[in-house]
Write an enzyme that holds these catalytic residues in place. Structure first.
Site, PDB file in Angstrom:
ATOM      1  N   CYS A  89     -17.417   2.835 -20.260  1.00 54.25           N
ATOM      2  CA  CYS A  89     -18.780   2.572 -19.775  1.00 54.25           C
ATOM      3  C   CYS A  89     -19.410   1.367 -20.469  1.00 54.25           C
ATOM      4  O   CYS A  89     -20.198   0.643 -19.861  1.00 54.25           O
ATOM      5  CB  CYS A  89     -19.640   3.812 -19.971  1.00 54.25           C
ATOM      6  SG  CYS A  89     -18.993   5.244 -19.087  1.00 54.25           S
ATOM      7  N   CYS A  94     -13.730   2.124 -14.701  1.00 54.67           N
ATOM      8  CA  CYS A  94     -14.250   3.453 -14.330  1.00 54.67           C
ATOM      9  C   CYS A  94     -13.075   4.419 -14.111  1.00 54.67           C
ATOM     10  O   CYS A  94     -12.922   5.009 -13.058  1.00 54.67           O
ATOM     11  CB  CYS A  94     -15.104   3.309 -13.070  1.00 54.67           C
ATOM     12  SG  CYS A  94     -16.213   4.687 -12.794  1.00 54.67           S
ATOM     13  N   CYS A 144     -25.910   2.596 -12.852  1.00 58.04           N
ATOM     14  CA  CYS A 144     -24.980   3.684 -12.524  1.00 58.04           C
ATOM     15  C   CYS A 144     -25.671   5.049 -12.603  1.00 58.04           C
ATOM     16  O   CYS A 144     -26.289   5.399 -13.620  1.00 58.04           O
ATOM     17  CB  CYS A 144     -23.800   3.633 -13.489  1.00 58.04           C
ATOM     18  SG  CYS A 144     -22.694   5.034 -13.334  1.00 58.04           S
ATOM     19  N   GLU A 189       0.826  -1.216   0.000  1.00 55.04           N
ATOM     20  CA  GLU A 189       0.000   0.000   0.000  1.00 55.04           C
ATOM     21  C   GLU A 189       0.854   1.257   0.000  1.00 55.04           C
ATOM     22  O   GLU A 189       0.516   2.239  -0.653  1.00 55.04           O
ATOM     23  CB  GLU A 189      -0.975   0.004   1.176  1.00 55.04           C
ATOM     24  CG  GLU A 189      -2.049  -1.083   1.102  1.00 55.04           C
ATOM     25  CD  GLU A 189      -2.864  -1.061  -0.186  1.00 55.04           C
ATOM     26  OE1 GLU A 189      -3.071   0.025  -0.768  1.00 55.04           O
ATOM     27  OE2 GLU A 189      -3.297  -2.142  -0.639  1.00 55.04           O
TER      28      GLU A 189
HETATM   29  N1  ADE Z   1      -3.836   0.694  -5.361  1.00 53.26           N
HETATM   30  C1  ADE Z   1      -3.747   0.932  -4.047  1.00 53.26           C
HETATM   31  N2  ADE Z   1      -3.891  -0.201  -3.342  1.00 53.26           N
HETATM   32  C2  ADE Z   1      -4.085  -1.192  -4.247  1.00 53.26           C
HETATM   33  C3  ADE Z   1      -4.285  -2.583  -4.144  1.00 53.26           C
HETATM   34  N3  ADE Z   1      -4.315  -3.183  -2.964  1.00 53.26           N
HETATM   35  N4  ADE Z   1      -4.449  -3.277  -5.293  1.00 53.26           N
HETATM   36  C4  ADE Z   1      -4.396  -2.651  -6.470  1.00 53.26           C
HETATM   37  N5  ADE Z   1      -4.205  -1.352  -6.626  1.00 53.26           N
HETATM   38  C5  ADE Z   1      -4.046  -0.619  -5.529  1.00 53.26           C
END
Ligand code: ADE
Length: 339
Positions: free
Chosen positions: A231, A224, A240, A68
């Site tokens: 779309c 998206c 949506c 992350e």
């Molecule tokens: N971008 C931020 N966290 C992510 C995740 N866990 N998987 C894919 N893209 C991300």
């Protein structure tokens, strides 16, 4: 508001076919990947998704936080090889805690925003050496740790500990805003960060926050997207809200509506600064130069002038002072080196 249960159902169906298999999503795959195809009629992909849906399976919070942090400001494609190399080099949080900061900063080359590398290193030290390897499992406690904001705290709670909490970043906001109320994330009325989390928590499916959070990220990355959403491929276009708005205005898709809008005024009014003239660029070049070797201030200043066109010595000194204050470099009268 739409039928939320139907929205969940359609999106989970789509995700099984179209979602991304990513190494940081791995749960039990590590130990079984080698013989999966022979032993089981399910494909590796099916097995991966089966494990993603299995809320009783957990992930190592260390692996979650590394991914992350890397993904915060860097694209998935660039993160992928770095993440795998990182895990080969420092497979457990205790391995990272024992590394030198300079080693971690050298490793980080190419990912940008070097503060993230230092935060990960500080975090590893804190968890391994002060907390005996135990991770807190509440949002408020996680927020006390180095470099952890609400987004990352919630990602750890959801992806590693299976807690019922929504993960919200810019992409998630855009998707939810469009699908649920037909607006872009930046449009009025704006939600505060806290309101966003409340809103996103309200539409979590029962017992499936973790895969849902991953699914919404995939929808934002694959369908998206910000400027050119696809779309026609969207699994929930019938529901949506943004698509309904486009229908009313006579556009075939929300994408067509978006593309018809004039470019935002701020882009045309303000002359763009070249990236090569920004502090971010020069900070990156200072860090890259120091990744090769420690140097004297004078030599570093010379490199910055000759190779990167930095002309203002006061600016150079200010950049050094800031990098030192952030713990990324060490400064003495003579020598400059990585933190
Ligand atoms: N971008 C931020 N966290 C992510 C995740 N866990 N998987 C894919 N893209 C991300």
């Amino acid at each position: 508001m739409q039928n939320i249960a139907q929205l969940h159902h359609r999106l989970f169906n789509w995700w099984h076919d179209a979602g991304r298999v990513l190494p940081w999503r791995e749960k039990e795959m590590g130990s079984t990947a080698g013989n999966a195809t022979l032993a089981s009629p399910l494909s590796l992909r099916d097995r991966a998704f089966q494990s993603y849906m299995a809320m009783e399976l957990r992930r190592d919070p260390y692996r979650v936080v590394v991914a992350e942090m890397m993904l915060q400001q860097t694209q998935v494609d660039r993160v992928l090889p770095k993440y795998l190399d990182w895990m080969a080099k420092w497979p457990q949080i205790g391995d990272l805690a024992k590394a030198e900061l300079s080693e971690v900063l050298i490793f980080w080359q190419g990912l940008g925003y070097n503060r993230r590398a230092r935060f990960l290193w500080l975090l590893a030290k804190e968890i391994s050496q002060k907390n005996n390897g135990i991770w807190p499992q509440t949002e408020e406690e996680l927020l006390e740790l180095p470099g952890i904001g609400r987004y990352t705290a919630r990602a750890i709670l959801s992806f590693a500990f299976g807690q019922h909490t929504a993960v919200v970043d810019t992409n998630v906001k855009r998707v939810l805003r469009r699908v649920i109320d037909g607006k872009e994330a930046a449009e009025q009325p704006t939600y505060s960060e806290r309101e966003w989390f409340v809103f996103a928590d309200q539409i979590l499916p029962p017992e499936q926050a973790d895969p849902w959070n991953q699914l919404v990220m995939d929808l934002g990355a694959l369908v998206c997207t910000a400027r050119g959403p696809q779309c026609e491929k969207c699994p929930v276009k019938e529901q949506c809200a943004a698509q309904q708005k486009a229908d009313q205005l006579g556009f075939s898709t929300y994408r067509e509506f978006l593309l018809s809008l004039p470019k935002a005024a701020k882009n045309s009014a303000k002359p763009k600064t070249r990236f090569e003239d920004t502090d971010r660029f020069f900070r990156g070049r200072i860090m890259d130069t120091l990744r090769q070797a420690a140097t004297t201030r004078q030599q570093l200043w010379q490199v910055m002038q000759d190779e990167y066109g930095l002309a203002d010595q006061v600016r150079f000194e200010t950049l050094l002072t800031k990098l030192a204050a952030e713990g990324l470099i060490q400064l003495s009268e003579e020598i400059v080196q990585l933190g």
